[in-house]
Design an enzyme around this catalytic site. Structure first.
Site, PDB file in Angstrom:
ATOM      1  N   SER A 134      -6.798  -1.610   4.792  1.00 48.24           N
ATOM      2  CA  SER A 134      -7.776  -1.874   3.719  1.00 48.24           C
ATOM      3  C   SER A 134      -9.018  -1.773   4.169  1.00 48.24           C
ATOM      4  O   SER A 134      -9.369  -2.257   5.281  1.00 48.24           O
ATOM      5  CB  SER A 134      -7.447  -3.163   3.103  1.00 48.24           C
ATOM      6  OG  SER A 134      -8.544  -3.615   2.290  1.00 48.24           O
ATOM      7  N   TYR A 147      -6.741 -12.470   5.033  1.00 50.87           N
ATOM      8  CA  TYR A 147      -6.218 -11.002   4.325  1.00 50.87           C
ATOM      9  C   TYR A 147      -6.979 -10.035   5.169  1.00 50.87           C
ATOM     10  O   TYR A 147      -6.167  -9.100   5.477  1.00 50.87           O
ATOM     11  CB  TYR A 147      -6.453 -11.028   2.955  1.00 50.87           C
ATOM     12  CG  TYR A 147      -6.192  -9.508   2.278  1.00 50.87           C
ATOM     13  CD1 TYR A 147      -4.790  -9.227   2.191  1.00 50.87           C
ATOM     14  CD2 TYR A 147      -7.177  -8.778   1.877  1.00 50.87           C
ATOM     15  CE1 TYR A 147      -4.680  -7.802   1.887  1.00 50.87           C
ATOM     16  CE2 TYR A 147      -6.821  -7.392   1.605  1.00 50.87           C
ATOM     17  CZ  TYR A 147      -5.537  -7.056   1.452  1.00 50.87           C
ATOM     18  OH  TYR A 147      -5.129  -5.830   1.097  1.00 50.87           O
TER      19      TYR A 147
HETATM   20  P1  NDP Z   1       1.054  -4.554  -5.745  1.00 49.29           P
HETATM   21  O1  NDP Z   1       0.815  -6.011  -5.892  1.00 49.29           O
HETATM   22  O2  NDP Z   1       0.722  -3.829  -6.949  1.00 49.29           O
HETATM   23  O3  NDP Z   1       2.438  -4.007  -5.232  1.00 49.29           O
HETATM   24  C1  NDP Z   1       2.676  -4.943  -4.020  1.00 49.29           C
HETATM   25  C2  NDP Z   1       3.795  -4.428  -3.397  1.00 49.29           C
HETATM   26  O4  NDP Z   1       4.457  -5.242  -2.104  1.00 49.29           O
HETATM   27  C3  NDP Z   1       5.157  -4.567  -4.577  1.00 49.29           C
HETATM   28  O5  NDP Z   1       5.843  -3.765  -4.507  1.00 49.29           O
HETATM   29  C4  NDP Z   1       5.718  -5.954  -3.921  1.00 49.29           C
HETATM   30  O6  NDP Z   1       7.116  -6.023  -4.114  1.00 49.29           O
HETATM   31  C5  NDP Z   1       5.590  -5.741  -2.338  1.00 49.29           C
HETATM   32  N1  NDP Z   1       5.890  -6.807  -1.563  1.00 49.29           N
HETATM   33  C6  NDP Z   1       4.715  -7.816  -1.445  1.00 49.29           C
HETATM   34  N2  NDP Z   1       5.407  -8.981  -0.700  1.00 49.29           N
HETATM   35  C7  NDP Z   1       6.890  -8.336  -0.178  1.00 49.29           C
HETATM   36  C8  NDP Z   1       7.741  -8.765   0.557  1.00 49.29           C
HETATM   37  N3  NDP Z   1       7.706  -9.981   1.178  1.00 49.29           N
HETATM   38  N4  NDP Z   1       9.038  -8.043   0.717  1.00 49.29           N
HETATM   39  C9  NDP Z   1       8.838  -6.605   0.214  1.00 49.29           C
HETATM   40  N5  NDP Z   1       7.904  -6.337  -0.483  1.00 49.29           N
HETATM   41  C10 NDP Z   1       6.766  -7.203  -0.824  1.00 49.29           C
HETATM   42  O7  NDP Z   1      -0.287  -4.230  -4.711  1.00 49.29           O
HETATM   43  P2  NDP Z   1      -0.969  -2.826  -4.154  1.00 49.29           P
HETATM   44  O8  NDP Z   1      -0.082  -1.643  -4.817  1.00 49.29           O
HETATM   45  O9  NDP Z   1      -2.408  -2.760  -4.592  1.00 49.29           O
HETATM   46  O10 NDP Z   1      -0.906  -2.826  -2.653  1.00 49.29           O
HETATM   47  C11 NDP Z   1      -0.187  -2.102  -1.823  1.00 49.29           C
HETATM   48  C12 NDP Z   1      -0.638  -2.167  -0.427  1.00 49.29           C
HETATM   49  O11 NDP Z   1      -2.248  -1.660  -0.494  1.00 49.29           O
HETATM   50  C13 NDP Z   1      -0.736  -3.627   0.108  1.00 49.29           C
HETATM   51  O12 NDP Z   1      -0.461  -3.694   1.354  1.00 49.29           O
HETATM   52  C14 NDP Z   1      -2.220  -4.155  -0.077  1.00 49.29           C
HETATM   53  O13 NDP Z   1      -2.559  -5.059   0.689  1.00 49.29           O
HETATM   54  C15 NDP Z   1      -2.903  -2.860   0.041  1.00 49.29           C
HETATM   55  N6  NDP Z   1      -4.065  -2.640  -0.390  1.00 49.29           N
HETATM   56  C16 NDP Z   1      -4.618  -2.985  -1.778  1.00 49.29           C
HETATM   57  C17 NDP Z   1      -5.781  -2.608  -2.319  1.00 49.29           C
HETATM   58  C18 NDP Z   1      -6.062  -3.008  -3.748  1.00 49.29           C
HETATM   59  O14 NDP Z   1      -7.315  -2.918  -4.307  1.00 49.29           O
HETATM   60  N7  NDP Z   1      -5.062  -2.950  -4.749  1.00 49.29           N
HETATM   61  C19 NDP Z   1      -6.752  -1.903  -1.661  1.00 49.29           C
HETATM   62  C20 NDP Z   1      -6.583  -1.829   0.005  1.00 49.29           C
HETATM   63  C21 NDP Z   1      -5.065  -2.043   0.332  1.00 49.29           C
HETATM   64  P3  NDP Z   1       7.917  -7.194  -4.640  1.00 49.29           P
HETATM   65  O15 NDP Z   1       7.005  -8.138  -5.228  1.00 49.29           O
HETATM   66  O16 NDP Z   1       8.981  -6.548  -5.660  1.00 49.29           O
HETATM   67  O17 NDP Z   1       8.713  -7.782  -3.615  1.00 49.29           O
HETATM   68  C1  8X3 Z   2      -7.922  -4.846  -1.034  1.00 48.36           C
HETATM   69  C2  8X3 Z   2      -9.367  -4.448  -1.298  1.00 48.36           C
HETATM   70  O1  8X3 Z   2     -11.787  -5.164  -1.309  1.00 48.36           O
HETATM   71  O2  8X3 Z   2      -9.915  -6.233  -2.841  1.00 48.36           O
HETATM   72  O3  8X3 Z   2      -7.468  -4.782   0.110  1.00 48.36           O
HETATM   73  O4  8X3 Z   2     -10.119  -6.910  -0.416  1.00 48.36           O
HETATM   74  S1  8X3 Z   2     -10.337  -5.953  -1.603  1.00 48.36           S
END
Ligand code: NDP
Ligand code: 8X3
Length: 247
Positions: A134, A147
Site C-alpha cells: 500500500s 497498518y
Molecule cells: P476488502 O475489505 O474489500 O477485502 C479484503 C479481503 O481480505 C476480503 O476478501 C476478506 O475476506 C479478506 N480477508 C481479510 N482478513 C482475512 C483473513 N483473516 N483470512 C482470509 N481472508 C481475509 O479490502 P480491499 O479489497 O480494499 O483490500 C485488499 C488488499 O488491498 C488488502 O491487503 C488491503 O490492505 C490492500 N489495500 C487496500 C487499499 C484500499 O484503499 N482499499 C489501498 C492499498 C492496499 P473475508 O472477510 O471473507 O475473510
Molecule cells: C490503504 C490506503 O491510504 O487508506 O492501504 O492507507 S490508505
C-alpha cells in the site's frame, strides 16, 4: 490454461480480480472466510472458479486446505496475496492492541505462510507472486501506525523474495495502491457506512476494477519482465508534506 490463487476473493480487489482472470481464460482459486460470498462467486463465474474457505491467520488449516485442492486447480502459476485489512483510524495511544495483532497476523504472518506453502509449486512452474502492499507502507500518516508498518513489511518481503528467488524464473511484485473503494473502510471503522461515504464521496478514488486490471496486466506480462514495485494513486490523492509543531 493457467491458474491463479487469490486470497481475499470475497470482496473488493480480490473479487474483481477473480472476475477479470476468469474472463481472461485463467482458472481461479479464490479464498476468504465468508463461505456464502465464495458460493455466490462460484455461481457467477462457473467452472473456472474454485472457492476455498480459508482464514489466512490459521496457518495449519490453510496448509491442509491447499493440500486438498482438486487436481485441476492445484498447479498454481500465480499467487495474489491480497487478503488484508486495516483496523482503526486513530493515532496512538488511542488504539486497540488486539487490532494491531490482527493486522500483523493477517497482513504479514498470513501472507508469508501462504507464500512459503506455495513456493515449491511456483518455482516448479516458474510462476509469479503479486503482494498487496500500500502507499501506507511508504508514506506515513497519523493513524497509519501498525497498518502502514505491515505494508512496509510486505514491500520489503517482496523485494527480498526476489533476491532469494534469483535465477529461478519466479516473478515477484509489490503492488502499492492508494485510496480505493472496496469494503476496506467499512472494515477499518468496524462498519461505519458514514466514514466510508465521507472518505470516498467526491474523491474519485481508484476502484477495485482499476486494481483488477493492473493485476491482470502484471500477471500477463512476458515471462522475462518483472515489475518490482508499482505504486498508484487516484489523481485526487497526493502528498501532505512534513509538519512542524511549535511550542
Ligand atoms: P476488502 O475489505 O474489500 O477485502 C479484503 C479481503 O481480505 C476480503 O476478501 C476478506 O475476506 C479478506 N480477508 C481479510 N482478513 C482475512 C483473513 N483473516 N483470512 C482470509 N481472508 C481475509 O479490502 P480491499 O479489497 O480494499 O483490500 C485488499 C488488499 O488491498 C488488502 O491487503 C488491503 O490492505 C490492500 N489495500 C487496500 C487499499 C484500499 O484503499 N482499499 C489501498 C492499498 C492496499 P473475508 O472477510 O471473507 O475473510
Ligand atoms: C490503504 C490506503 O491510504 O487508506 O492501504 O492507507 S490508505
Amino acid at each position: 490454461m493457467k491458474t491463479v490463487l487469490i486470497t481475499g476473493a470475497t470482496a473488493g480487489f480480490g473479487r474483481e480480480t477473480a472476475r477479470r482472470f476468469v474472463a481472461g481464460g485463467w482458472k481461479v482459486v479464490g479464498t476468504g472466510r465468508r463461505a456464502e460470498r465464495l458460493e455466490e462467486l462460484s455461481d457467477e463465474l462457473g467452472a473456472g472458479f474454485h472457492g476455498v474457505v480459508l482464514d489466512v491467520t490459521d496457518v495449519a488449516a490453510m496448509r491442509v486446505a491447499l493440500g486438498r485442492l482438486p487436481a485441476e486447480f492445484a498447479g498454481i502459476d500465480l499467487l495474489i496475496n491480497n487478503a488484508g485489512l486495516a483496523l482503526g483510524i486513530n493515532p496512538v495511544p488511542d488504539v486497540e492492541v488486539d487490532d494491531w495483532f490482527t493486522m500483523i497476523d493477517t497482513n504479514t504472518k498470513g501472507l508469508v505462510a501462504i507464500t512459503q506453502a506455495l513456493l515449491p509449486t511456483l518455482i516448479e512452474r516458474r510462476g509469479g507472486i503479486i503482494n498487496l502492499s500500500s502507499v501506507a507502507g511508504r508514506w506515513p500518516y497519523a493513524g497509519g501506525n501498525v497498518y502502514g508498518a505491515t505494508k512496509a513489511f510486505v514491500k520489503q518481503f517482496s523485494l527480498n523474495l526476489r533476491a532469494d528467488l534469483h535465477g529461478k524464473g519466479v516473478r515477484v511484485t509489490s503492488l502499492e495502491p492508494g485510496m480505493a473503494t472496496s469494503e476496506f473502510t467499512l472494515v477499518r471503522t468496524k462498519g461505519s457506512a458514514e466514514a466510508h461515504d465521507k472518505l470516498y464521496s467526491g474523491a474519485n478514488p481508484l476502484t477495485s476494477e482499476d486494481l483488477a486490471e493492473t493485476m491482470w496486466w502484471i500477471g500477463n506480462l512476458p515471462p522475462h519482465v518483472n515489475v518490482n514495485s508499482l505504486e498508484l494513486m487516484p489523481v485526487s490523492q497526493s502528498f501532505g508534506g512534513l509538519k512542524v509543531h511549535y511550542d
